[in-house]
Design a protein around this motif. Structure first.
Motif, mmCIF file in Angstrom:
data_model
loop_
_atom_site.group_PDB
_atom_site.id
_atom_site.type_symbol
_atom_site.label_atom_id
_atom_site.label_comp_id
_atom_site.label_asym_id
_atom_site.label_seq_id
_atom_site.Cartn_x
_atom_site.Cartn_y
_atom_site.Cartn_z
ATOM 1 N N SER A 213 -3.098 -27.250 -9.208
ATOM 2 C CA SER A 213 -1.879 -27.192 -8.392
ATOM 3 C C SER A 213 -2.096 -26.552 -7.075
ATOM 4 O O SER A 213 -1.397 -26.505 -6.268
ATOM 5 N N THR B 268 -4.449 -28.115 -4.843
ATOM 6 C CA THR B 268 -4.993 -29.236 -4.316
ATOM 7 C C THR B 268 -3.835 -30.145 -3.803
ATOM 8 O O THR B 268 -2.956 -30.050 -4.152
ATOM 9 N N ARG B 269 -4.495 -31.373 -3.346
ATOM 10 C CA ARG B 269 -3.396 -32.464 -2.967
ATOM 11 C C ARG B 269 -2.912 -33.164 -4.147
ATOM 12 O O ARG B 269 -1.912 -34.053 -4.078
ATOM 13 N N PHE B 270 -3.387 -32.824 -5.297
ATOM 14 C CA PHE B 270 -2.967 -33.249 -6.489
ATOM 15 C C PHE B 270 -1.889 -32.369 -7.383
ATOM 16 O O PHE B 270 -1.805 -32.452 -8.806
ATOM 17 N N ALA B 271 -1.290 -31.681 -6.595
ATOM 18 C CA ALA B 271 -0.313 -30.656 -7.402
ATOM 19 C C ALA B 271 0.822 -31.045 -8.071
ATOM 20 O O ALA B 271 1.149 -30.713 -9.109
ATOM 21 N N ARG B 272 1.311 -32.434 -7.617
ATOM 22 C CA ARG B 272 2.396 -33.080 -8.378
ATOM 23 C C ARG B 272 1.895 -33.553 -9.614
ATOM 24 O O ARG B 272 2.547 -33.373 -10.820
ATOM 25 N N LYS B 273 0.943 -34.033 -9.811
ATOM 26 C CA LYS B 273 0.275 -34.665 -10.922
ATOM 27 C C LYS B 273 -0.146 -33.486 -11.898
ATOM 28 O O LYS B 273 -0.040 -33.457 -13.153
#
Length: 262
Positions: free
Chosen positions: A30, A32-37
């Motif tokens: 959450s 990182t740039r992968f927060a949505r995933k």
């Protein structure tokens, strides 16, 4: 190798452990740039935990296992021996500790008093991978059975086995059963199908005597929620583990049937 691999794989892929690990991973992602995933992953992990903790899912998972071998009439004939599988007992601070499957022990004592001529066999060593082995389950069984008044000469203790396969193989070597003898196998009802399959494969004809039920055998099992998260999670973990164990033992050739029955 099978024992070590099974312990390591199940630590990660136990549904409860896996859901917690995925939730932790989601928390890290959450930031990182992968927060949505990560939000989707965390939501899925949380949903899985809630279902296992509070919904009837855990009882639905164990119910077919527990229905497979009905408990029989213990008085129907003479018994040569009573075999109790390890799992319910330990030693802490020099004293006996009964774990969640303690009904295996209490039922074994009841059966031993009902059949005073029968041998009482406990099979269970130390199934830990990390800490050094100082005591075994068989050590705890000796303390408990003799403390409850059973004569030591009636006891046969097998202290090397680490899993159900070794329970069956080592116990058969220990007792050397004779044709026509009646041996009762006592273990948790949800664990009985795999246990019976392994004992049959080992050439040891035993009769199932399931105990330690996690479901009530009523229609409400499929509807009633759990009021305590810990209870639901424990039942779910035991149930899913047993289904995976049935598949693994069948694929490894340790049982002749995927779902052994009467």
């Amino acid at each position: 190798m099978f024992f070590t691999l099974s312990k390591l794989v199940w630590f990660v892929f136990s549904p409860v452990n896996l859901a917690v690990l995925l939730a932790a991973l989601a928390g890290l992602l959450s930031f990182t740039r992968f927060a949505r995933k990560a939000r989707w992953l965390g939501g899925a992990a949380l949903l899985a935990l809630v279902l296992m903790a509070f919904s009837p899912l855990s009882r639905i998972v164990v119910r077919p296992l527990e229905d497979r071998f009905p408990q029989q009439d213990a008085t129907k004939g003479p018994v040569a021996g009573i075999i109790v599988l390890g799992g319910p007992i330990g030693i802490a601070r020099g004293d006996v500790v009964l774990l969640s499957a303690g009904a295996r022990i209490t039922k074994a004592v009841e059966l031993a008093r009902l059949h005073p001529q029968a041998k009482l066999v406990f099979t269970g060593g130390a199934a830990n991978l990390i800490s050094p082995v100082t005591t075994t389950e068989a050590d705890g069984a000796r303390l408990l059975f003799t403390g409850l008044g059973l004569p030591p000469e009636r006891l046969l203790l097998e202290d090397k086995s680490r899993n159900t396969l070794e329970n069956a193989v080592f116990t058969r070597r220990l007792v050397d059963p004779k044709p026509g003898e009646r041996w009762l196998l006592v273990t948790s009802a949800w664990h009985m199908p795999r246990s019976m399959g392994v004992f049959r494969k080992a050439g040891f004809a035993v009769e199932a005597f399931p105990v330690d039920y996690l479901s009530e055998g009523e229609p409400a099992d499929f509807l009633r929620p759990h009021l305590r998260a810990a209870g639901g999670l424990t039942i779910a973990d035991d149930g899913f583990k047993e289904w995976v164990g049935l598949l693994a033992y069948w694929l490894a050739g340790y049982t002749d049937a995927l779902f052994p029955g009467p």
